[in-house]
Scaffold this active site. Structure first.
Site, mmCIF file in Angstrom:
data_model
loop_
_atom_site.group_PDB
_atom_site.id
_atom_site.type_symbol
_atom_site.label_atom_id
_atom_site.label_comp_id
_atom_site.label_asym_id
_atom_site.label_seq_id
_atom_site.Cartn_x
_atom_site.Cartn_y
_atom_site.Cartn_z
ATOM 1 N N CYS A 76 -18.451 4.953 -37.614
ATOM 2 C CA CYS A 76 -17.460 4.950 -38.723
ATOM 3 C C CYS A 76 -18.143 5.418 -40.127
ATOM 4 C CB CYS A 76 -16.993 3.607 -38.914
ATOM 5 S SG CYS A 76 -15.989 3.395 -37.273
ATOM 6 N N HIS A 135 -16.701 2.741 -45.642
ATOM 7 C CA HIS A 135 -16.902 1.865 -44.419
ATOM 8 C C HIS A 135 -16.486 0.389 -44.534
ATOM 9 C CE1 HIS A 135 -18.819 0.559 -40.705
ATOM 10 N NE2 HIS A 135 -19.259 -0.363 -41.215
#
Length: 492
Positions: A76, A135
């Site tokens: 991610c 993130h």
């Protein structure tokens, strides 16, 4: 007094009071980015797809949906860093989820913008983030079980960073949320990797984020400058949680199993994944591993959960797009839906992302550009770093120097594709390239084989590594792969 004259002349004076620069900025398109966590390139409008995404299908019917969009990194935070900066990773730290939290917040504002959002802000855009765009689940830097800090992960990109954590209290609690207000951390991982919640859409955090986005669109409508609104949806990231009505869209026993559930031939287990992220949900009925397949029944259960979570996110996207249209903003707003990477749903015995195989690297990407009336499912190969220069070209804003991506505006306009179609990805001490016909991966490790070659015309499932019997193809493709070797690994 002639009130009619005043009513006629007043708008002229008002317009004269607005500078030409302000007028030019106001005329620029707005941008709505919807970033969806773990959304692989399996959408309802794709051939042979079993997932139901009617709202993404509707968006695709008015824009361009890419079947061959590939991310730089299959995790991610690092994928989002490459996407936001338009740059491929050059250091191993740039493969880490925490690269932005660790480094971006420490840097003083410089000539080079920290992200394309920062660049838009410098060029007259009002920027608003809701949820997970970088993130962090809510845009602030703190650990999973810590109190929320006041340190923004991207300190120069946002005019506003918003999030409604609801009963979960923090962004990270909300990210791993269950419907009763608990989360993976609070329950010490003694949870299942899925849940069919007996709640409505507001019973999970993405519903709250969607309502924030709708309210913010109503406010931004009257803003005297163009805006960028980023909405980050959590689902279908683990845990695969969604209101039960989205589970009810599917008949579990009819959900197709992975077509390639076995280990690829002629590869090292080091190229695969033990599905650790999936297995940490301790109450899951079965554990995944490269030495065995899940039972068919449990594999269908998990795919059912992923599909339900995807349909839930799709519904939230539909609410936002409906509001955009209701407000008349759709006529001057570029819409981008981007998945930060793919996810193996049992392919190659893997349940997760963190590989250099197609299923982890191929994610959803849809572009809708106002004034362009076309519907196209596009098979051209593009990569996440291309989105930055593409957006700048669409907005007539000069891109900063040093971007690694290449604009694909020509593809959006239905013109020729890039001369050299190739996407680069990095992870697990490897570099992988995808061309229209092949995937070539080179690992910088001792365990053989270090070269993998898959022919997507004859083996789109990447089930057999054919590098050993095709040395001439490997030799032809290796220089192309080396062009993407940014110094991340040794070049020997």
């Amino acid at each position: 007094m002639n009130y009619k004259f005043i009513k006629l002349i007043l708008p002229i004076f008002i317009n004269l009071a607005i500078s030409p620069i302000a007028l030019a900025q106001k005329s620029k398109p707005n941008v709505l980015l919807i970033a969806v966590d773990d959304l692989r390139a399996e959408l309802g409008h794709f051939e042979n797809s079993a997932v139901q995404t009617p709202n993404l299908d509707k968006l695709a019917s008015r824009g361009v949906s890419f079947t061959n969009h590939f991310v730089q990194v299959p995790t991610c935070g690092a994928s989002r860093a490459a996407f936001l900066t338009g740059k491929k990773p050059r250091r191993t730290s740039e493969l880490n989820n925490n690269i932005m939290a660790n480094e971006f917040r420490e840097k003083p504002e410089g000539k080079i913008p920290e992200t394309f959002i920062h660049h838009l802000k410098r060029n007259g855009y009002y920027t608003v983030g809701i949820g997970k765009i970088s993130h962090s689940a809510d845009g602030y830097v703190y650990g999973y079980e810590e109190e929320v800090s006041d340190q923004v992960e991207l300190p120069y990109s946002w005019d506003e960073m918003l999030f409604d954590a609801g009963k979960w209290q923090t962004g990270w609690n909300a990210f791993f949320a269950y419907a009763d207000g608990e989360n993976r951390q609070s329950l010490n991982r003694q949870v299942k990797p899925y849940e069919a919640g007996k709640v409505d859409d507001l019973g999970y955090p993405d519903g709250l984020s969607t309502q924030l986005a709708i309210q913010k669109l109503r406010e931004l409508k009257d803003l005297n400058q163009p805006f960028f609104l980023g909405l980050g949806l959590f689902k279908p990231h683990l845990p695969f949680t969604a209101p039960k009505k989205y589970w009810d869209l599917y008949e579990e026993d009819r959900i197709p199993l992975a077509k390639n559930p076995g280990k690829p031939l002629n590869v090292s287990d080091q190229s695969l994944l033990e599905s650790g992220e999936f297995n940490q949900y301790a109450l899951g009925e079965e554990k995944a591993g490269v030495d065995h397949q899940l039972s068919d029944a449990y594999a269908r259960k998990i795919k059912h959960a992923y599909y339900a979570a995807t349909s839930y996110s799709d519904a939230q996207i539909g609410l936002v797009l409906d509001e955009l249209e209701k407000l008349g903003l759709d006529q001057n707003t570029i819409v981008i839906v981007w998945g930060d990477h793919g996810w193996h749903l049992g392919e190659q015995r893997i349940w997760g992302k963190h590989t250099l195989f197609e299923n982890a690297l191929n994610s959803a990407l849809i572009f809708k550009v106002p004034g362009r009336k076309y519907a196209k499912i596009e098979d051209a190969i593009v990569e996440s770093v291309d989105i930055y220069p593409t957006l700048m070209e669409l907005l007539a804003i000069e891109s900063p120097e040093g971007l690694d991506g290449e604009s694909f505006v020509n593809i959006l306009h239905g013109e020729q594709k890039q001369i050299e179609e190739v996407a680069y990805s990095y992870y697990n001490r490897g570099i992988s390239i995808r061309t229209p016909q092949y995937r070539l991966t080179k690992y910088f490790r001792k365990t053989e084989p270090v070269i993998e070659l898959y022919n997507h015309q004859t083996d789109p499932l990447e089930s057999v590594n054919i590098a050993a019997e095709n040395p001439e193809i490997v030799a032809r493709l290796l220089p192309l792969l080396e062009k993407g070797n940014t110094g991340l690994y040794d070049k020997n």
